[in-house]
Write a protein that holds these residues in place. Structure first.
Motif, PDB file in Angstrom:
ATOM      1  N   ARG B  30      30.321  41.998  39.570  1.00  0.00           N
ATOM      2  CA  ARG B  30      29.498  40.871  39.141  1.00  0.00           C
ATOM      3  C   ARG B  30      30.339  39.691  38.688  1.00  0.00           C
ATOM      4  NH1 ARG B  30      26.804  45.227  36.892  1.00  0.00           N
ATOM      5  NH2 ARG B  30      27.803  44.923  34.876  1.00  0.00           N
ATOM      6  N   GLU B  31      31.637  39.855  38.728  1.00  0.00           N
ATOM      7  CA  GLU B  31      32.532  38.853  38.147  1.00  0.00           C
ATOM      8  C   GLU B  31      33.310  38.155  39.260  1.00  0.00           C
ATOM      9  OE1 GLU B  31      33.406  36.823  35.196  1.00  0.00           O
ATOM     10  OE2 GLU B  31      32.762  38.775  34.429  1.00  0.00           O
ATOM     11  N   PRO B  32      32.768  37.088  39.826  1.00  0.00           N
ATOM     12  CA  PRO B  32      33.498  36.428  40.904  1.00  0.00           C
ATOM     13  C   PRO B  32      34.732  35.708  40.358  1.00  0.00           C
ATOM     14  CG  PRO B  32      31.567  35.157  40.336  1.00  0.00           C
ATOM     15  CD  PRO B  32      31.542  36.369  39.464  1.00  0.00           C
ATOM     16  N   VAL B  33      35.834  35.829  41.055  1.00  0.00           N
ATOM     17  CA  VAL B  33      37.034  35.109  40.635  1.00  0.00           C
ATOM     18  C   VAL B  33      37.130  33.813  41.432  1.00  0.00           C
ATOM     19  CG1 VAL B  33      39.545  35.150  40.526  1.00  0.00           C
ATOM     20  CG2 VAL B  33      38.239  37.192  39.967  1.00  0.00           C
ATOM     21  N   VAL B  34      37.023  33.961  42.754  1.00  0.00           N
ATOM     22  CA  VAL B  34      36.905  32.768  43.593  1.00  0.00           C
ATOM     23  C   VAL B  34      35.534  32.854  44.247  1.00  0.00           C
ATOM     24  CG1 VAL B  34      37.859  31.446  45.499  1.00  0.00           C
ATOM     25  CG2 VAL B  34      39.374  32.746  43.986  1.00  0.00           C
ATOM     26  N   ARG B  35      34.701  31.865  43.987  1.00  0.00           N
ATOM     27  CA  ARG B  35      33.293  31.911  44.350  1.00  0.00           C
ATOM     28  C   ARG B  35      33.118  32.202  45.834  1.00  0.00           C
ATOM     29  NH1 ARG B  35      31.327  26.606  42.850  1.00  0.00           N
ATOM     30  NH2 ARG B  35      32.449  27.059  40.933  1.00  0.00           N
ATOM     31  N   GLY B  36      32.354  33.240  46.147  1.00  0.00           N
ATOM     32  CA  GLY B  36      32.030  33.537  47.536  1.00  0.00           C
ATOM     33  C   GLY B  36      33.172  34.152  48.329  1.00  0.00           C
ATOM     34  N   VAL B  37      34.322  34.298  47.719  1.00  0.00           N
ATOM     35  CA  VAL B  37      35.460  34.842  48.467  1.00  0.00           C
ATOM     36  C   VAL B  37      35.840  36.218  47.944  1.00  0.00           C
ATOM     37  CG1 VAL B  37      37.837  34.497  49.146  1.00  0.00           C
ATOM     38  CG2 VAL B  37      36.310  32.541  48.959  1.00  0.00           C
ATOM     39  N   VAL B  38      36.130  36.264  46.657  1.00  0.00           N
ATOM     40  CA  VAL B  38      36.623  37.537  46.141  1.00  0.00           C
ATOM     41  C   VAL B  38      36.108  37.759  44.719  1.00  0.00           C
ATOM     42  CG1 VAL B  38      38.791  36.558  45.325  1.00  0.00           C
ATOM     43  CG2 VAL B  38      38.698  38.971  45.876  1.00  0.00           C
ATOM     44  N   THR B  39      35.663  39.000  44.459  1.00  0.00           N
ATOM     45  CA  THR B  39      35.247  39.340  43.107  1.00  0.00           C
ATOM     46  C   THR B  39      36.395  40.056  42.408  1.00  0.00           C
ATOM     47  OG1 THR B  39      34.434  41.497  43.708  1.00  0.00           O
ATOM     48  CG2 THR B  39      32.880  39.663  43.905  1.00  0.00           C
ATOM     49  N   LEU B  40      36.208  40.255  41.131  1.00  0.00           N
ATOM     50  CA  LEU B  40      37.275  40.891  40.348  1.00  0.00           C
ATOM     51  C   LEU B  40      37.540  42.310  40.837  1.00  0.00           C
ATOM     52  CD1 LEU B  40      39.185  40.452  38.041  1.00  0.00           C
ATOM     53  CD2 LEU B  40      37.468  41.353  36.495  1.00  0.00           C
ATOM     54  N   SER B  41      36.477  43.012  41.231  1.00  0.00           N
ATOM     55  CA  SER B  41      36.690  44.403  41.649  1.00  0.00           C
ATOM     56  C   SER B  41      37.484  44.454  42.956  1.00  0.00           C
ATOM     57  CB  SER B  41      35.359  45.126  41.798  1.00  0.00           C
ATOM     58  OG  SER B  41      34.651  44.603  42.893  1.00  0.00           O
ATOM     59  N   GLN B  42      37.182  43.513  43.871  1.00  0.00           N
ATOM     60  CA  GLN B  42      37.948  43.479  45.119  1.00  0.00           C
ATOM     61  C   GLN B  42      39.406  43.123  44.833  1.00  0.00           C
ATOM     62  OE1 GLN B  42      35.530  40.611  46.972  1.00  0.00           O
ATOM     63  NE2 GLN B  42      33.986  42.094  47.639  1.00  0.00           N
ATOM     64  N   LEU B  43      39.554  42.215  43.900  1.00  0.00           N
ATOM     65  CA  LEU B  43      40.900  41.794  43.541  1.00  0.00           C
ATOM     66  C   LEU B  43      41.699  42.961  42.966  1.00  0.00           C
ATOM     67  CD1 LEU B  43      41.997  39.031  43.942  1.00  0.00           C
ATOM     68  CD2 LEU B  43      41.675  38.563  41.544  1.00  0.00           C
ATOM     69  N   LEU B  44      40.986  43.769  42.178  1.00  0.00           N
ATOM     70  CA  LEU B  44      41.633  44.934  41.567  1.00  0.00           C
ATOM     71  C   LEU B  44      42.205  45.842  42.660  1.00  0.00           C
ATOM     72  CD1 LEU B  44      41.835  46.060  38.649  1.00  0.00           C
ATOM     73  CD2 LEU B  44      39.947  47.552  39.241  1.00  0.00           C
ATOM     74  N   LEU B  45      41.399  46.080  43.707  1.00  0.00           N
ATOM     75  CA  LEU B  45      41.862  46.911  44.825  1.00  0.00           C
ATOM     76  C   LEU B  45      43.061  46.256  45.512  1.00  0.00           C
ATOM     77  CD1 LEU B  45      38.431  47.941  46.420  1.00  0.00           C
ATOM     78  CD2 LEU B  45      39.805  49.172  44.743  1.00  0.00           C
ATOM     79  N   ALA B  46      42.955  44.943  45.705  1.00  0.00           N
ATOM     80  CA  ALA B  46      44.028  44.237  46.397  1.00  0.00           C
ATOM     81  C   ALA B  46      45.326  44.307  45.602  1.00  0.00           C
ATOM     82  CB  ALA B  46      43.616  42.787  46.617  1.00  0.00           C
ATOM     83  N   ILE B  47      45.205  44.115  44.289  1.00  0.00           N
ATOM     84  CA  ILE B  47      46.407  44.176  43.448  1.00  0.00           C
ATOM     85  C   ILE B  47      47.023  45.568  43.530  1.00  0.00           C
ATOM     86  CG2 ILE B  47      47.219  44.115  41.056  1.00  0.00           C
ATOM     87  CD1 ILE B  47      45.087  41.928  40.581  1.00  0.00           C
ATOM     88  N   GLY B  48      46.139  46.588  43.549  1.00  0.00           N
ATOM     89  CA  GLY B  48      46.623  47.959  43.673  1.00  0.00           C
ATOM     90  C   GLY B  48      47.454  48.137  44.932  1.00  0.00           C
ATOM     91  N   ALA B  49      46.934  47.647  46.063  1.00  0.00           N
ATOM     92  CA  ALA B  49      47.643  47.801  47.339  1.00  0.00           C
ATOM     93  C   ALA B  49      48.975  47.053  47.307  1.00  0.00           C
ATOM     94  CB  ALA B  49      46.766  47.286  48.468  1.00  0.00           C
ATOM     95  N   LEU B  50      48.946  45.852  46.736  1.00  0.00           N
ATOM     96  CA  LEU B  50      50.187  45.066  46.642  1.00  0.00           C
ATOM     97  C   LEU B  50      51.237  45.803  45.817  1.00  0.00           C
ATOM     98  CD1 LEU B  50      48.893  41.427  46.081  1.00  0.00           C
ATOM     99  CD2 LEU B  50      50.411  42.178  47.913  1.00  0.00           C
ATOM    100  N   LEU B  51      50.774  46.340  44.678  1.00  0.00           N
ATOM    101  CA  LEU B  51      51.702  47.063  43.795  1.00  0.00           C
ATOM    102  C   LEU B  51      52.269  48.287  44.495  1.00  0.00           C
ATOM    103  CD1 LEU B  51      50.111  47.029  40.235  1.00  0.00           C
ATOM    104  CD2 LEU B  51      52.207  45.917  41.013  1.00  0.00           C
TER     105      LEU B  51
END
Lengths: 267, 524
Positions: B30-51
């Protein structure tokens, strides 16, 4: 004040000092007189009670029996900080510097007893405080130079090499303007060159600063080299006393160190 | 190499599975970081993969870039494969009896809303790409990658703080700006600093006056920039700075571990309440300006009083006794015995705001300035005293009590002084607090306050004034800012604390001596 052998009045007079820990008598009725401007050594095997004797003088321990007179005044019952203020300073067997503070700050803490500024001075910094602080820093720098650490004031105490740390401890002790300086194994862990330098420093303490030095030392070369007077402790009791030469030839001393006869340079 | 990638991917994947099962993705969705592009939860997954990807790259530079990228890709793929498996499992079997958060919504979130099969595939492919990117990033110069991390963090923080997230353009602009500043700083920062120092040395008073005035203007202008809510958060931070600096004297300078520090805050607040509130049993109704110094003196007196029984105690024992003292004060205040005077659980109400002439402080903006003055006084006093005979005596006690005493420091006097002085700062805080919230209740003064203050001192950097201020922002300000995380506020906060203490044990802004000390330990 009675006059002692070298014609100087007695600086420190221990009279039948006894200190017990439970059943163990660590210091047993020890009497030692040290005239002013003398280097006196206390030697003896490990566990002979030398450091305990030091701790009784500086007020860390209260002796159960006997009395310790400093310039004719009893020290028993005074807190360590009062005793320090009277003019007795010490160093430690295992170096105990204020490790998170700089060399200069260490020496400045040594000056604590004869500086005056308090909270008010710290906050409002009246000219008297500023002046006192400037003088103190100047004096501390001179003190560092005297012990052979010129310009090292801003170094962290622990970043100074080992031999320097021992000297810094002496500078901190000197900063309290003592009349009697207790050195607890000042050359422990030093190489021969450093030891020679330190012996020279001890002589300068006596000759230039007119201090009385009480020394605990294991290195016989140092003891015989700088001492005017040597006392030997063994299991808490004093078994011999005299000039280095007299003590060296005392059969009881040899026996205490080795059990039986023989010679041993470094006990 | 392959083993390392697999292990790293599995590790990060495992952590992500855990985070998924405590329900974070659903909430963060429910927490968009960049409107319409990525939410915080998606970002969390992405950061995980990057790490996972960057962690899989071996530390040595012997491997070719291709190998490092491949290692990262494998780790990223493994990491996301675990999450895809979780999604498959949750969609196939109803686990909600055991794991309440294993919901279809979670599956939806993990598979990016594309259905289990397509979504899982997409997830793994994205994981591979991001992992490869992470692996490749380890080959970049440190200045570039570190600045990129900073830029990413800035975008995430601002995006979360914004109600509806950032627009794409805003996010890109912010990211690029932060990256440029951070990169510029790491490239040319030291050169700039030397130039600044040179300018400062040439006309030092001019420069410091300019810096001071600029800083003052920013501080004075903050309430109008931040608005009412922001200012009230700032007020709270300011009160904690006051108390933190007080505790810093006791714990940081003199090295006396005090866990009951809230007691002096309580005393300051209650003394103010008793003296100023017309509704209090005393019915004095005095002015705040009279009550403030008296609250300070009362707290200082209590500090010294507490000091007497604990003079001979050290470390753990001291901590336990002070802990008890804090509780005793709270229970006394709550007790029936003193109910007629202190109001028991009802506390003291109708405490008036401080007034100057006919103007009475009411709004957070007004109190901001009062707190600011308090903080400035306390910072000034702390700074002056740390660099004085008194401060040196305290530090000597902290370093080695016995040696300090044998060197001539009167332990009784200086310990009591530290307790009294630290308590007096807290008394100021208590006085302002009482008039700010217009009431005092025993419930405001729990052990948690003591713990919070101690934590902010440690997190900020023990013995360091800027450290304590930073620590207060971090520990008091951040939880307020994290409110939108709702249930995950405390777990996020806790994770941040743990991470910080591992990464920077000496604190955010350590005192000079401690920094030197830790450097030495590393060198040895």
């Amino acid at each position: 004040m009675s006059a002692a052998a070298n014609g100087h009045p007695v600086c420190l007079s221990a009279r039948r000092v006894t200190k017990r820990f439970g059943g163990l008598v660590a210091v047993d009725s020890v009497s030692i007189d040290i005239p002013e401007r003398t280097v006196a050594s206390v030697i003896g095997p490990n566990g002979a009670g030398k450091t305990t004797f030091f701790n009784c003088i500086t007020g860390l321990y209260a002796p159960e029996d006997g009395d310790i007179l400093f310039q004719g005044r009893s020290l028993v019952g005074y807190r360590p900080d009062s005793i320090a203020a009277m003019g007795i300073a010490r160093t430690y067997q295992n170096i105990r510097l204020f490790s998170a503070m700089t060399a200069l700050e260490n020496v400045l803490v040594g000056q604590h007893a004869h500086l005056r500024s308090g909270v008010f001075g710290a906050i409002f910094r009246p000219s008297s405080t500023v002046l006192e602080e400037e003088r103190a820093q100047q004096e501390a720098r001179e003190m560092l130079a005297f012990v052979g650490l010129p310009g090292r004031g801003d170094l962290l105490a622990t970043s100074i090499p080992y031999g320097g740390q021992r000297r810094l401890e002496i500078a901190r002790a000197l900063a309290s303007r003592p009349k009697l300086l207790l050195l607890d194994e000042p050359t422990a862990g030093m190489n021969p060159q450093e030891t020679d330098d330190l012996m020279h420093l001890i002589e300068r303490l006596r000759d230039e600063l007119a201090l009385t030095v009480l020394l605990i030392e294991h290195d016989m070369r140092v003891v015989m080299g700088v001492s005017d007077q040597v006392s030997v402790l063994h299991y808490g009791t004093k078994i011999s006393e005299g000039t280095p030469k007299e003590v060296q030839n005392d059969p009881r001393v040899v026996e205490a160190y080795l059990g039986t006869g023989g010679s041993h340079g470094h006990a | 190499m392959l083993k390392r990638s697999l292990r790293r991917g599995a590790l990060v994947g495992g952590v992500l599975v855990f985070i998924a099962l405590i329900g974070a993705p659903a909430a963060f969705a429910r927490e968009p970081v960049v409107r319409g592009v990525v939410t915080l939860s998606q970002l969390l997954l992405a950061i995980g993969a990057l790490l996972a990807g960057s962690g899989a790259a071996p530390a040595t530079r012997t491997r070719s870039t291709g190998a490092v990228v491949a290692a990262g890709a494998i780790a990223g793929a493994v990491c996301m494969l675990l999450l895809a498996l979780l999604a498959l499992l949750v969609s196939a079997v109803d686990l909600r009896q055991v794991l309440v958060n294993a919901t279809p919504q979670l599956v939806d979130e993990l598979t990016l809303g594309r259905g289990v099969v397509t979504g899982s595939t997409v997830l793994v492919v994205l994981g591979t790409v991001l992992g490869a990117l992470g692996g490749w990033s380890t080959r970049l110069p440190a200045a570039i990658s570190r600045s990129a991390v900073l830029a990413g963090a800035a975008v995430v923080v601002v995006g979360v703080l914004r109600d509806k997230g950032l627009a794409i353009a805003e996010a890109v602009a912010l990211g690029v700006a932060v990256w440029a500043v951070a990169y510029g700083r790491s490239r040319w920062g030291s050169a700039l600093a030397t130039r600044y120092q040179r300018v400062q040395r040439r006309n030092s008073t001019m420069v410091s006056i300019v810096v001071w005035i600029a800083g003052l203007f920013i501080l004075l202008g903050l309430p109008s920039i931040l608005g009412t809510y922001g200012t009230s958060v700032l007020d709270l931070v300011g009160l904690y700075v006051l108390m933190g600096l007080g505790l810093n004297i006791v714990v940081g300078y003199a090295g006396l571990l005090d866990l009951g520090y809230v007691a002096f805050f309580t005393i300051g607040a209650y003394v103010t309440g008793l003296l100023t509130s017309p509704a209090a049993s005393t019915q004095l109704g005095l002015s705040f300006w009279i009550a403030w110094p008296l609250a300070m003196v009362a707290a200082a007196g209590a500090g010294a009083l507490l000091g007497i029984p604990v003079l001979r105690m050290r470390g753990d024992y001291l901590a336990i006794v002070t802990l008890g003292f804090g509780e005793i004060i709270r229970i006394l205040v709550l007790s029936d015995t003193f109910k007629s005077v202190l109001g028991g659980a009802q506390g003291i109400i109708e405490i008036p705001g401080p007034s100057i002439g006919s103007f009475t402080m009411m709004r957070p903006q007004h109190f901001y300035y009062l707190i600011l003055i308090g903080v400035m006084i306390v910072v000034f006093v702390s700074r002056r005293i740390s660099d004085s005979r008194v401060g040196r005596a305290w530090m000597a006690i902290r370093e080695d009590e016995d040696v300090a005493e044998a060197t001539g420091v009167n332990l009784v006097k200086y310990k009591l002084l530290a307790f009294a002085m630290g308590a007096s700062f807290s008394g100021i805080g208590g006085a302002i607090f009482a008039s700010w919230v217009h009431s005092v209740f025993p419930n405001s003064f729990t052990l948690l306050v003591s713990i919070n203050i101690l934590s902010l001192v440690i997190v900020g950097g023990i013995g360091s004034i800027p450290g304590v201020i930073l620590g207060a922002f971090f520990l008091v300000g951040l939880p307020e800012v994290l409110r939108s995380f709702a249930d995950f506020r405390m777990i996020t906060f806790g994770a941040l604390l743990v991470a910080m203490m591992i990464a920077r044990p000496e604190g955010l802004w350590p005192a000079k001596s401690r920094r030197r000390e830790l450097h030495l330990e590393v060198a040895e």
